[in-house]
Write a protein that holds these residues in place. Structure first.
Motif, short mmCIF file in Angstrom:
data_model
loop_
_atom_site.label_atom_id
_atom_site.label_comp_id
_atom_site.label_asym_id
_atom_site.label_seq_id
_atom_site.Cartn_x
_atom_site.Cartn_y
_atom_site.Cartn_z
N GLY A 464 0.83 -1.19 0.00
CA GLY A 464 0.00 0.00 0.00
C GLY A 464 0.87 1.24 0.00
N VAL A 465 0.34 2.34 -0.49
CA VAL A 465 1.13 3.56 -0.61
C VAL A 465 1.53 4.09 0.76
N THR A 466 0.82 3.70 1.81
CA THR A 466 1.13 4.21 3.15
C THR A 466 2.23 3.43 3.86
N THR A 467 2.65 2.30 3.30
CA THR A 467 3.66 1.47 3.95
C THR A 467 4.90 1.35 3.08
N PRO A 468 6.09 1.31 3.68
CA PRO A 468 7.32 1.25 2.89
C PRO A 468 7.52 -0.10 2.24
N PHE A 469 8.12 -0.09 1.05
CA PHE A 469 8.40 -1.31 0.30
C PHE A 469 9.88 -1.34 -0.05
N GLY A 470 10.54 -2.43 0.31
CA GLY A 470 11.95 -2.62 0.03
C GLY A 470 12.45 -3.83 0.78
N GLY A 471 13.73 -4.17 0.62
CA GLY A 471 14.19 -5.44 1.15
C GLY A 471 15.43 -5.38 2.00
N PHE A 472 15.85 -6.57 2.41
CA PHE A 472 17.08 -6.81 3.14
C PHE A 472 18.01 -7.63 2.24
N LYS A 473 19.23 -7.85 2.73
CA LYS A 473 20.23 -8.68 2.06
C LYS A 473 20.39 -8.22 0.60
N GLN A 474 20.47 -9.16 -0.35
CA GLN A 474 20.74 -8.79 -1.74
C GLN A 474 19.48 -8.38 -2.50
N SER A 475 18.41 -8.14 -1.78
CA SER A 475 17.25 -7.47 -2.38
C SER A 475 17.42 -5.96 -2.36
N GLY A 476 18.54 -5.48 -1.80
CA GLY A 476 18.85 -4.06 -1.87
C GLY A 476 18.47 -3.31 -0.62
N PHE A 477 18.54 -2.00 -0.73
CA PHE A 477 18.23 -1.11 0.39
C PHE A 477 17.51 0.13 -0.15
N GLY A 478 16.99 0.89 0.76
CA GLY A 478 16.13 2.01 0.36
C GLY A 478 14.69 1.54 0.35
N ARG A 479 13.77 2.47 0.39
CA ARG A 479 12.35 2.14 0.46
C ARG A 479 11.55 3.02 -0.50
#
Length: 500
Positions: A464-479
Motif C-alpha cells: 500500500g502507498v502508506t507502507t514502505p516497500f523494500g528489502g534486506f540482504k541482496q534485495s537491496g536497500f532504500g524504500r
C-alpha cells in the motif's frame, strides 16, 4: 488523448490499431530524437509485431537531460515555488492520468504483454493514486526546531537534493515509475528517468501529461535507452545527486560501483527477490490460502520482484494444498492480453520466455511436475507459459535459489516451525515473505524470524502507498512508498543561529 473505455476485446484491438504513439525521448519539455538518430524497435511480445520505433539515447543525450534538469532545479521554477503550487500541479497530473487511463493501460499492455484489464483496473489507478497521495502530503511535512542551549536556535529542514536519476523495470512500467517520480517531484527535485528498454511508452506519455498539468520544462526528462550505455551514463554522471533503481541484483551491484567511481551519489536500490509463502497446518481456511498462493505466484505472469514463488507447506497438509493451488491456478491461464477474460498475458519478450522455459524444463527433469508446465503459441507468439507447479526438488536446486521471474511455483514440505523459517531464509534475498496460520502467537514469532522487508500474514504480498516497500540482504536497500520514501529524495540540513 482521452479514449473511451472499451467493453470487449475487439474494442481494445481497434483502439490499439488507431493509437498514435510517439517513441521520442522527452528532454527539457520537448519530444526529441536521440542525438545520433538511433532508434530501437519496440515489439509487442504477445504478437511479435513492432509497435513503434523508440529513441535509443546515448551518453550525450543523458548529459543533455541532466543539464536540463540541473538548470530547472537551479532556476527554481519548480524547486523554489510554494508547496501548494507543486501540490496543485501533481493533483492535476493525477487527474489527467485517470482521464487518459485507457491509453496508458493499453500502452503498458502492448509493451510488456500484461492483460489490459489488469493495467486499466489496477496499475493506472494505482499510479494516479500514488501521485495524488504524495501531492496531498506535500504541505503536511514539517521541519524541526530541536532543543539547544539558551542564546541559540537550531532549525532542521528537509532539503531537496537536486537532480534525481531514476531507472525502472519493465514489469510495472507506469506504476513503479510513479513510486519514484511522485516523491522525488514532491520535494522539488528535477528528474532524469530511464524506463526499461522494453516498456518505455506509458512513461513517455506520462511526461507529456506532466507538461500539460503545468510541470515546468526540464523538471521531468524521460530518456529510453539500453541499460549498458544509458544506465552507465546515469550511474557515472557527476551531476546526478541520487539514483533510484528497481531491477536485478546484478545491475544494482554495478550501480554501487558507479557511485563509488563517480561522485558518491546517493543510491536507493530495490533488487531481486525469491519470496517464500509459508503455510502451516493450523491455517483457518486452506482454500483461501491456496487461492492467494496462486495469485502470489502467477499474477502478472509471475513477473513480480516480490512474487511468492516458493510455497513452503507443512507436511500434514502438503498434498491437499498442492491440489487446491492447482485448481486455483486455472484462473491464471494465459491468453490474448487485449481479451478482458484472459487470466494472464505473455511474458515480456521471447528471449525472457525462453529463459523461463529453460528453468521450467530443468525443474521438471529434476523434480516432480504437479501442474501445468506448458508453453503455448497465441496470435503467432510463443511467449505464453501456463502456471507451473513443481515439487520434490533437491534442496540445493538452482530453481529454489535463483529469481526466475515467470509463472513457476515450487513447493517444499516442512515438519517444524524452525525448519520452515530456515528454508524461507535460505536465499540471498530478503524482499518479501508471507505466512498463514491460525495462531496469533505463531504469526508474531515467525514474522519476527523471517528476513524480509514485508511479511504478509494470512495474505500474500501486501502492499500500500502508506507502507514502505523494500528489502534486506541482496534485495537491496532504500524504500519506495510511504513517507519514508521522502528520505531518498531529500537531506536534513541544520541551520544554527547564535544570538550571543
Amino acid at each position: 488523448m482521452l479514449i473511451m473505455a472499451p467493453g470487449n476485446t475487439d474494442s481494445w484491438h481497434d483502439l490499439a490499431a488507431a493509437l498514435a504513439i510517439d517513441g521520442r525521448a522527452v528532454i527539457d519539455g520537448e519530444r526529441t530524437n536521440a542525438t545520433n538518430g538511433r532508434t530501437v524497435a519496440d515489439v509487442n511480445p504477445a504478437t511479435g509485431n513492432t509497435i513503434t520505433e523508440v529513441a535509443s539515447v546515448n551518453a550525450d543525450d543523458i548529459d543533455r537531460a541532466v543539464r536540463a534538469a540541473r538548470a530547472a532545479f537551479d532556476g527554481g521554477r519548480w524547486s523554489r515555488i510554494a508547496a501548494g503550487e507543486r501540490k496543485a500541479v501533481l493533483l492535476r497530473l493525477a487527474d489527467l492520468m485517470e482521464e487518459n487511463a485507457d491509453e496508458l493501460a493499453l500502452l503498458d499492455s502492448l509493451d510488456m504483454g500484461k492483460p489490459v484489464a489488469e493495467a486499466r483496473n489496477a496499475d493506472v489507478p494505482g499510479a494516479a493514486d500514488t501521485f495524488r497521495w504524495y501531492a496531498e502530503a506535500i504541505d503536511k511535512l514539517t521541519d524541526e526546531i530541536p532543543s539547544t542551549d539558551p542564546g541559540s536556535t537550531a532549525l532542521v529542514t528537509r532539503e531537496a537534493l537536486g537532480v534525481v536519476g531514476a531507472i525502472t523495470p519493465w514489469n510495472y512500467p507506469l506504476e513503479i515509475a510513479s513510486w519514484k517520480l511522485a516523491p522525488a517531484l514532491v520535494m522539488g527535485n528535477s528528474v532524469v528517468h530511464k524506463p526499461a528498454t522494453g516498456s518505455p511508452l506509458s512513461v513517455l506519455r506520462l511526461a507529456d501529461l506532466a507538461r500539460q498539468a503545468g510541470l515546468p520544462a526540464g523538471v521531468l526528462n524521460v530518456v529510453p535507452g539500453p541499460g549498458g550505455e544509458a544506465g552507465e551514463a546515469m550511474g557515472m554522471h557527476p551531476d546526478i545527486d541520487v539514483l533510484t533503481f528497481t531491477g536485478s541484483t546484478e545491475v544494482a551491484k554495478t550501480l554501487l560501483g558507479y557511485s563509488g567511481k563517480s561522485n558518491m551519489k546517493r543510491l536507493s536500490l530495490e533488487a531481486g527477490g525469491k519470496s517464500a509463502n509459508v503455510v502451516f497446518a493450523d491455517t483457518d481456511d486452506l482454500k483461501v490460502a491456496a487461492d492467494m498462493a496462486a495469485a502470489g505466484a502467477f499474477y502478472n505472469q509471475g513477473e513480480v520482484c516480490s512474487a511468492n514463488c516458493r510455497v513452503l507447506v507443512e507436511r500434514a497438509v502438503h498434498d491437499e494444498f498442492v491440489r487446491l493451488v492447482a485448481e486455483a491456478s486455472v484462473a491464471y491461464l494465459p491468453g490474448d492480453p487485449l481479451d478482458e477474460t484472459s487470466g494472464t498475458g505473455s511474458l515480456v519478450s521471447k528471449s525472457h520466455a525462453d529463459d523461463v522455459w529453460s528453468a521450467i524444463e530443468k525443474a521438471k527433469a529434476d523434480g516432480e511436475l504437479f501442474h501445468g508446465g506448458e508453453r503455448r503459441t497465441i496470435n503467432g507468439s510463443d511467449a505464453f507459459i501456463t502456471p507451473t507447479i513443481i515439487g520434490n526438488l533437491p534442496s540445493d536446486h538452482a530453481v529454489l535459489r535463483d529469481e526466475i521471474f515467470g509463472p513457476l511455483l515450487t513447493v517444499e514440505a516442512f515438519d517444524s516451525e524452525e525448519e520452515a523459517v530456515r528454508i524461507a531464509n535460505g536465499t540471498p534475498y530478503g524482499l518479501a515473505a508471507s505466512l498463514w496460520t491460525g495462531s496469533l502467537a505463531r504469526a508474531h514469532r515467525v514474522a519476527g524470524a523471517l528476513v524480509a522487508g514485508t511479511v504478509s500474514v494470512n495474505t500474500v504480498d501486501a502492499l500500500g502507498v502508506t507502507t514502505p516497500f523494500g528489502g534486506f540482504k541482496q534485495s537491496g536497500f532504500g524504500r519506495d512508498l510511504s513517507l519514508h520514501a521522502i528520505d531518498t529524495y531529500s537531506a536534513l540540513k541544520t541551520t544554527w543561529i547564535q544570538f550571543g
